[in-house]
Design a protein around this motif. Sequence first.
Motif, PDB file in Angstrom:
ATOM      1  N   GLY A  14       0.811  -1.210   0.000  1.00  0.00           N
ATOM      2  CA  GLY A  14       0.000   0.000   0.000  1.00  0.00           C
ATOM      3  C   GLY A  14       0.844   1.260   0.000  1.00  0.00           C
ATOM      4  N   ARG A  15       1.891   1.277   0.821  1.00  0.00           N
ATOM      5  CA  ARG A  15       2.777   2.439   0.851  1.00  0.00           C
ATOM      6  C   ARG A  15       3.468   2.635  -0.496  1.00  0.00           C
ATOM      7  N   SER A  16       3.889   1.518  -1.091  1.00  0.00           N
ATOM      8  CA  SER A  16       4.562   1.600  -2.377  1.00  0.00           C
ATOM      9  C   SER A  16       3.628   2.130  -3.456  1.00  0.00           C
ATOM     10  N   LEU A  17       2.389   1.672  -3.470  1.00  0.00           N
ATOM     11  CA  LEU A  17       1.427   2.136  -4.468  1.00  0.00           C
ATOM     12  C   LEU A  17       1.166   3.629  -4.331  1.00  0.00           C
ATOM     13  N   LEU A  18       1.091   4.108  -3.089  1.00  0.00           N
ATOM     14  CA  LEU A  18       0.878   5.533  -2.865  1.00  0.00           C
ATOM     15  C   LEU A  18       2.106   6.345  -3.258  1.00  0.00           C
ATOM     16  N   GLU A  19       3.282   5.867  -2.895  1.00  0.00           N
ATOM     17  CA  GLU A  19       4.513   6.599  -3.195  1.00  0.00           C
ATOM     18  C   GLU A  19       4.740   6.705  -4.703  1.00  0.00           C
ATOM     19  N   ARG A  20       4.383   5.634  -5.433  1.00  0.00           N
ATOM     20  CA  ARG A  20       4.562   5.636  -6.886  1.00  0.00           C
ATOM     21  C   ARG A  20       3.409   6.304  -7.615  1.00  0.00           C
ATOM     22  N   LYS A  21       2.428   6.776  -6.830  1.00  0.00           N
ATOM     23  CA  LYS A  21       1.235   7.420  -7.379  1.00  0.00           C
ATOM     24  C   LYS A  21       0.427   6.481  -8.278  1.00  0.00           C
ATOM     25  N   ALA A  22       0.611   5.177  -8.067  1.00  0.00           N
ATOM     26  CA  ALA A  22      -0.235   4.199  -8.762  1.00  0.00           C
ATOM     27  C   ALA A  22      -1.618   4.183  -8.143  1.00  0.00           C
ATOM     28  N   MET A  23      -1.669   4.422  -6.815  1.00  0.00           N
ATOM     29  CA  MET A  23      -2.946   4.479  -6.102  1.00  0.00           C
ATOM     30  C   MET A  23      -3.095   5.867  -5.495  1.00  0.00           C
ATOM     31  N   THR A  24      -4.240   6.486  -5.704  1.00  0.00           N
ATOM     32  CA  THR A  24      -4.517   7.782  -5.102  1.00  0.00           C
ATOM     33  C   THR A  24      -5.078   7.580  -3.697  1.00  0.00           C
ATOM     34  N   SER A  25      -4.977   8.597  -2.882  1.00  0.00           N
ATOM     35  CA  SER A  25      -5.339   8.467  -1.466  1.00  0.00           C
ATOM     36  C   SER A  25      -6.808   8.126  -1.261  1.00  0.00           C
ATOM     37  N   ASP A  26      -7.670   8.515  -2.208  1.00  0.00           N
ATOM     38  CA  ASP A  26      -9.092   8.212  -2.043  1.00  0.00           C
ATOM     39  C   ASP A  26      -9.395   6.728  -2.173  1.00  0.00           C
ATOM     40  N   TRP A  27      -8.453   5.972  -2.769  1.00  0.00           N
ATOM     41  CA  TRP A  27      -8.646   4.526  -2.865  1.00  0.00           C
ATOM     42  C   TRP A  27      -7.964   3.769  -1.717  1.00  0.00           C
ATOM     43  N   ALA A  28      -7.209   4.457  -0.880  1.00  0.00           N
ATOM     44  CA  ALA A  28      -6.494   3.791   0.215  1.00  0.00           C
ATOM     45  C   ALA A  28      -7.429   3.070   1.192  1.00  0.00           C
ATOM     46  N   PRO A  29      -8.583   3.657   1.581  1.00  0.00           N
ATOM     47  CA  PRO A  29      -9.472   2.920   2.478  1.00  0.00           C
ATOM     48  C   PRO A  29      -9.966   1.601   1.891  1.00  0.00           C
ATOM     49  N   LEU A 106      -8.592   2.208 -11.930  1.00  0.00           N
ATOM     50  CA  LEU A 106      -9.656   2.751 -11.084  1.00  0.00           C
ATOM     51  C   LEU A 106      -9.523   4.271 -10.967  1.00  0.00           C
ATOM     52  N   ARG A 107      -8.290   4.769 -10.937  1.00  0.00           N
ATOM     53  CA  ARG A 107      -8.086   6.217 -10.920  1.00  0.00           C
ATOM     54  C   ARG A 107      -8.658   6.844 -12.190  1.00  0.00           C
ATOM     55  N   GLU A 108      -8.394   6.214 -13.346  1.00  0.00           N
ATOM     56  CA  GLU A 108      -8.910   6.745 -14.609  1.00  0.00           C
ATOM     57  C   GLU A 108     -10.428   6.651 -14.679  1.00  0.00           C
ATOM     58  N   LEU A 109     -11.010   5.676 -13.974  1.00  0.00           N
ATOM     59  CA  LEU A 109     -12.468   5.526 -13.990  1.00  0.00           C
ATOM     60  C   LEU A 109     -13.151   6.740 -13.340  1.00  0.00           C
ATOM     61  N   ASP A 110     -12.484   7.320 -12.344  1.00  0.00           N
ATOM     62  CA  ASP A 110     -12.949   8.564 -11.720  1.00  0.00           C
ATOM     63  C   ASP A 110     -14.386   8.439 -11.205  1.00  0.00           C
ATOM     64  N   VAL A 111     -14.608   7.446 -10.326  1.00  0.00           N
ATOM     65  CA  VAL A 111     -15.951   7.239  -9.783  1.00  0.00           C
ATOM     66  C   VAL A 111     -16.264   8.275  -8.712  1.00  0.00           C
ATOM     67  N   LYS A 112     -17.538   8.598  -8.607  1.00  0.00           N
ATOM     68  CA  LYS A 112     -18.042   9.511  -7.587  1.00  0.00           C
ATOM     69  C   LYS A 112     -19.131   8.797  -6.790  1.00  0.00           C
ATOM     70  N   ARG A 113     -19.366   9.282  -5.583  1.00  0.00           N
ATOM     71  CA  ARG A 113     -20.424   8.707  -4.756  1.00  0.00           C
ATOM     72  C   ARG A 113     -21.750   8.743  -5.510  1.00  0.00           C
ATOM     73  N   GLY A 114     -22.441   7.628  -5.534  1.00  0.00           N
ATOM     74  CA  GLY A 114     -23.718   7.535  -6.228  1.00  0.00           C
ATOM     75  C   GLY A 114     -23.620   7.000  -7.638  1.00  0.00           C
ATOM     76  N   HIS A 115     -22.405   6.913  -8.183  1.00  0.00           N
ATOM     77  CA  HIS A 115     -22.240   6.361  -9.521  1.00  0.00           C
ATOM     78  C   HIS A 115     -22.618   4.881  -9.564  1.00  0.00           C
ATOM     79  N   ARG A 116     -23.137   4.481 -10.711  1.00  0.00           N
ATOM     80  CA  ARG A 116     -23.405   3.068 -10.982  1.00  0.00           C
ATOM     81  C   ARG A 116     -22.383   2.587 -11.998  1.00  0.00           C
ATOM     82  N   VAL A 117     -21.780   1.423 -11.713  1.00  0.00           N
ATOM     83  CA  VAL A 117     -20.670   0.924 -12.525  1.00  0.00           C
ATOM     84  C   VAL A 117     -20.996  -0.466 -13.064  1.00  0.00           C
ATOM     85  N   LEU A 118     -20.714  -0.660 -14.342  1.00  0.00           N
ATOM     86  CA  LEU A 118     -20.775  -1.979 -14.962  1.00  0.00           C
ATOM     87  C   LEU A 118     -19.345  -2.437 -15.195  1.00  0.00           C
TER      88      LEU A 118
END
Length: 388
Positions: A14-29, A106-118
Amino acid sequence: MTFTGAEEGRSELGRSLLERKAMTSDWAPAFAAVPRSAFLPDRIWPHDMETGAAVTVDQRDDPVLWSSYADADVPIVTQWDDGVTDGPGRVPTSSASMPSVVFRMLRELDVKRGHRVLEIGTGTGWNAALLAHRLGPGHVVSIEIDPEIAVQARERLARTGLPVRVLVQDGTDGHEPGAPYDRIIATAGLRRIPPAWLAQCSPGGRIVAPWGTHYSNQDAVVCVGVGDGGGVGRFTEPVEFMKMRAQRLPFAGHAAYVPDGVSGADRSTTKVTESELLGVSRFAVASFAVGLRVRDCCRTVADKRDGARPVWFYGLGDRSWACAMFRDGQTVAQVWQSGPRRLWDEVAAALDWWHTAGQPGFERFGLTVTEDGTQQAWLDTPENSWPV
C-alpha cells in the motif's frame, strides 16, 4: 466483514502504491479494507517478473510464499486454457491483475459517490469488491463469461460482506436491464469497444478498458468519454490483459499461410533492425503504433536460434504473409512476402511514419468510436485520424 490488522507485506504494498502514485489516497481505504488475498484460490501461478515465467504456488503447501505473492505487485494467473488445463497450460485465461494496474485503471475511472458501474470481466472479484466498498451496495454490476469463475467470485464477495450482482454471460452485450451506467470498466483486453457499451453508458459517462489491435498481444488503457453518437478518448499507458473470448485473435495458423515454405515468395531486403521493429522492452510503443496503422494483421515473433530470429506477419482478411529474418551482426535483413498484400511494406511504412511523427508515446494516441462500433485511431487530435 471488515479486514483489520493488515499484514506487513500488504502494508508495504500500500505504501509503495501511494509513493509511486499508482494508487490515489481516495482509494487507500478500499485497499486497506479489501485484501487481494481474500479473492485468490489456494493454488495460484504468479508471474515471476525476473524470469517472465509462471510459478506454481499452493497456499496449503507454502502459506508464507503464497501470502508474499498475494501482497506483491505482480500479476497472478488463476486459470489456464478456459479451465480445461489444471495447471500451467498453453494460454492463461483468467487472472488477478497487478495491483498497480488495478488502481491506475480505477483512478482513470474517476468514480463519484452515487455512480453506478458496470464491470466486464469479474475474474477473482477483487476489482468489483474495491468498487463496491467505495460506492456502496447496489452500485456495481459485474459480468463474467465463465460460470465456474463467476460462482467462486460470488462466494468470495459474499464472504467479505460486499455482495455484487455477478451475471454469467458474454460481456460484449453489456447488461441493458441495468442501464444506464455512469461508468463501464473492462478487465479483459479488447479489440473493439462494443456498441452496446456506448448505448448503456450515460452521456458524460466514461469507459475505461485495455484496448489494442490483433497485430500483437499488447494493449493500452483507453479512457473514452461518452456523448451523443459515440465516444472519444486518449490512451494512458501500456498494459497486457487476457483477451475477451468473443474478441480473441481469429488466426488460422502458420500452415494455412505458408504450407510449402518461403521458396516461392517475393524476396527483398531491409535495413530496418530487429530492435527498431520490436523495441527493447515488452511494451514498446513502436509495436503499438504499427498495429494502429497496419489493419487486420497479426505479428508473431519466433524464438532466436543460432543468432537468427524470424518475425512473421499474417493478413487476417486473406492469406497474405511476410517474414523478416534478423541475424545478429548483420545490418541487412532478408524479407519474404506473398499474397495480395505487401505486408512487410505496410509494416515498414508504418514504422517510418512513427519515426517521422517524432516517435510519439502512448499518451499522444487516441480513439474515437461511433454508436455503430466504427473505430478511428488518432494522433494528438481526433481530426488527425484513420480507421482501425
